[in-house]
Design a protein around this motif. Sequence first.
Motif, mmCIF file in Angstrom:
data_model
loop_
_atom_site.group_PDB
_atom_site.id
_atom_site.type_symbol
_atom_site.label_atom_id
_atom_site.label_comp_id
_atom_site.label_asym_id
_atom_site.label_seq_id
_atom_site.Cartn_x
_atom_site.Cartn_y
_atom_site.Cartn_z
ATOM 1 N N GLN A 293 0.495 14.922 -31.607
ATOM 2 C CA GLN A 293 1.599 15.852 -31.800
ATOM 3 C C GLN A 293 2.464 15.378 -32.963
ATOM 4 O O GLN A 293 2.846 14.212 -33.026
ATOM 5 N N GLY A 294 2.752 16.284 -33.900
ATOM 6 C CA GLY A 294 3.553 15.943 -35.077
ATOM 7 C C GLY A 294 2.729 15.605 -36.299
ATOM 8 O O GLY A 294 3.265 15.564 -37.414
ATOM 9 N N ASP A 295 1.411 15.384 -36.123
ATOM 10 C CA ASP A 295 0.548 15.127 -37.277
ATOM 11 C C ASP A 295 0.440 16.387 -38.139
ATOM 12 O O ASP A 295 0.556 17.510 -37.622
ATOM 13 N N PRO A 296 0.182 16.231 -39.436
ATOM 14 C CA PRO A 296 -0.080 17.420 -40.261
ATOM 15 C C PRO A 296 -1.391 18.075 -39.844
ATOM 16 O O PRO A 296 -2.316 17.408 -39.371
ATOM 17 N N SER A 297 -1.480 19.376 -40.000
ATOM 18 C CA SER A 297 -2.693 20.115 -39.632
ATOM 19 C C SER A 297 -3.656 20.100 -40.810
ATOM 20 O O SER A 297 -3.366 20.681 -41.856
ATOM 21 N N ASP A 298 -4.797 19.440 -40.635
ATOM 22 C CA ASP A 298 -5.744 19.324 -41.741
ATOM 23 C C ASP A 298 -7.045 20.085 -41.498
ATOM 24 O O ASP A 298 -7.871 20.207 -42.398
ATOM 25 N N ALA A 299 -7.248 20.604 -40.271
ATOM 26 C CA ALA A 299 -8.488 21.332 -39.969
ATOM 27 C C ALA A 299 -8.308 22.053 -38.640
ATOM 28 O O ALA A 299 -7.415 21.727 -37.862
ATOM 29 N N PHE A 300 -9.139 23.068 -38.411
ATOM 30 C CA PHE A 300 -9.198 23.588 -37.053
ATOM 31 C C PHE A 300 -10.627 23.457 -36.547
ATOM 32 O O PHE A 300 -11.571 23.295 -37.322
ATOM 33 N N TYR A 301 -10.769 23.505 -35.226
ATOM 34 C CA TYR A 301 -12.002 23.071 -34.593
ATOM 35 C C TYR A 301 -12.518 24.099 -33.588
ATOM 36 O O TYR A 301 -11.757 24.785 -32.912
ATOM 37 N N ILE A 302 -13.851 24.143 -33.500
ATOM 38 C CA ILE A 302 -14.555 24.914 -32.484
ATOM 39 C C ILE A 302 -15.396 23.910 -31.690
ATOM 40 O O ILE A 302 -16.056 23.050 -32.276
ATOM 41 N N ILE A 303 -15.358 24.010 -30.372
ATOM 42 C CA ILE A 303 -16.128 23.073 -29.540
ATOM 43 C C ILE A 303 -17.545 23.611 -29.380
ATOM 44 O O ILE A 303 -17.769 24.623 -28.724
ATOM 45 N N LYS A 304 -18.497 22.923 -30.006
ATOM 46 C CA LYS A 304 -19.893 23.311 -29.863
ATOM 47 C C LYS A 304 -20.419 22.854 -28.501
ATOM 48 O O LYS A 304 -20.987 23.637 -27.750
ATOM 49 N N THR A 305 -20.207 21.580 -28.193
ATOM 50 C CA THR A 305 -20.508 21.046 -26.854
ATOM 51 C C THR A 305 -19.461 19.997 -26.528
ATOM 52 O O THR A 305 -18.992 19.275 -27.409
ATOM 53 N N GLY A 306 -19.104 19.913 -25.253
ATOM 54 C CA GLY A 306 -18.152 18.894 -24.846
ATOM 55 C C GLY A 306 -16.867 19.471 -24.282
ATOM 56 O O GLY A 306 -16.800 20.651 -23.919
ATOM 57 N N GLN A 307 -15.830 18.644 -24.243
ATOM 58 C CA GLN A 307 -14.554 19.068 -23.680
ATOM 59 C C GLN A 307 -13.419 18.234 -24.269
ATOM 60 O O GLN A 307 -13.578 17.033 -24.507
#
Length: 407
Positions: free
Chosen positions: A48-62
Motif C-alpha cells: 500500500q502506497g507504492d507507485p502503480s507500475d503494472a496491472f495483473y491478471i491471475i492465470k493460475t493461483g491466488q
Amino acid sequence: MEIEEGRPVTSVLKSIPIFKNLTEKDFQRIEELIHEVEFPAEHVLFRQGDPSDAFYIIKTGQVRIVRHEGGQANEVAKLSDGEFFGEIGVIQDSERTADVVLNQDSTLLAIEKNEFQRFMAVNPAISMKIMSVMAGRYRANTEGIEKKADGEVIGVFSATGGVGNSFVAANLGVALSEVSKKSVIIVDLDLMFGDQSGIFDVHNTRSLAELHGEPEIDYSMVTELITKTSSGVDLIQSPPRPEEAELITPDLVKVVIELLETQYDYIILDTANSIQDLAITLLEGIDRGFYVLTPEFLSVKNAHRWLKIVELINISTHGIELVLNKNYSQDPNLPKEIEKQLKKSFFAELPFDYDSARNSLNKAKPLIKLYPESEMAQAVREMAAKLAGIQIDKVEKKSIWGSIFGT
C-alpha cells in the motif's frame, strides 16, 4: 520489476471484464503487451502506497488483498484464477491502495503501466472500448465507516408476474423489523417496473442510477439514496425513469449491497421476473433466497423451469426457499402436491385475502401495518420470525375483510 516472457492464453483474456467486446485482432495486440510472471507463495507483489507500475491478471493461483487502516492490517479480499487487480492505479497513475500477497505459487499476466498507456494512446478505438467497461467497474471504499452489522442478504425472486413478489418483499421487511427489532432495508431491483415506492408511498427521485460513472463508491454516497419509510424500514427505490435502468450494472449493485451489509442486519432485494446478468449476480451473492409462486398451473410450471435454469448455470438452489402466496385453495393436499412436483417444501404459505391486499396497495401502506391482525399479516409475521429464528405467540387468525370466497 523483472518480467519473464511467456505467451498468455487468449481464453484467459476473454474472461476479463475490462477486455469485454474486443475483437480477435484487438486481443492479438493486447497479447503483445502481456508478460507471464511466476511468484512463490507469500511473495509480496506490492505494498500500500507504492507507485502503480503494472496491472495483473491471475492465470493460475491466488492472492490476498490487505489494506492497512488505523494501524491494523485487514484482509479485504482473495482473488484467484481469471480475476484481475491493479488496473485503476495504472490508468489513473495513482498509488497502490492495498498490499497484494501471493497465497500460493501463482502465475500472473502483467501489463506494465508505460506499455499500456502507450498502447492506449496509439489505439484510440480499443482505448474507448476498455474505458467504457472501466466506467462500470466499481470499488467499495468503506474507510472511516464503523461497522454496525453483518447483514444477511435476502433475495425475493419469481419468474411469473402478478404473484405478489414485491408485496411479499415489502411486508416481509416490515415484519422482520417488528419481530427482530433489527435494522432492515429493502432494495428495489426491479429496475424497469419497481413497485416499492408505491407500496411505501415515498417519492425520492434518487436511485442507484445516481452512482453511474463513479470510479469509487463509499457509504456516504449510498446514504443519499436511502429513504426512511413510516413503516420502520429503509428503502432504496428503483429508478423513477425506466431509461435509467441500463445505468445500473451488476457490479454497481454488488458494491452497494456490500456497503449495506456493514450497516443493516437484513438487506431484502426485490428482483425482476427474469434471469439476466443482474439476477445471476444476486443469486451468487445472497445468503438466502425466496421464490414466490401461486397455486396456478402456469406459476408452478415457471417455478420448476426457473429452478432448473438456476441449476444449469451452476448456482445451487439449496438456499432457495419456496413461498406459496395467495393460497386460496380449500384443498389441504394441493400445497403438498406442488411441493412434490418442485421437490422442495414451502418455507411459508400466505393466505389469499384479496380485499386486505387491495386496500393495502390502494392506500400505499404495507398490509402488516394497515391490517396487523389479519390472517395474512399474521402469516407474514410468522414467516419473518421463522427467518429470524425467533419464537412468537400466535394470535387468532382472522381476516378483517374475509377471503374472496367469503369463508
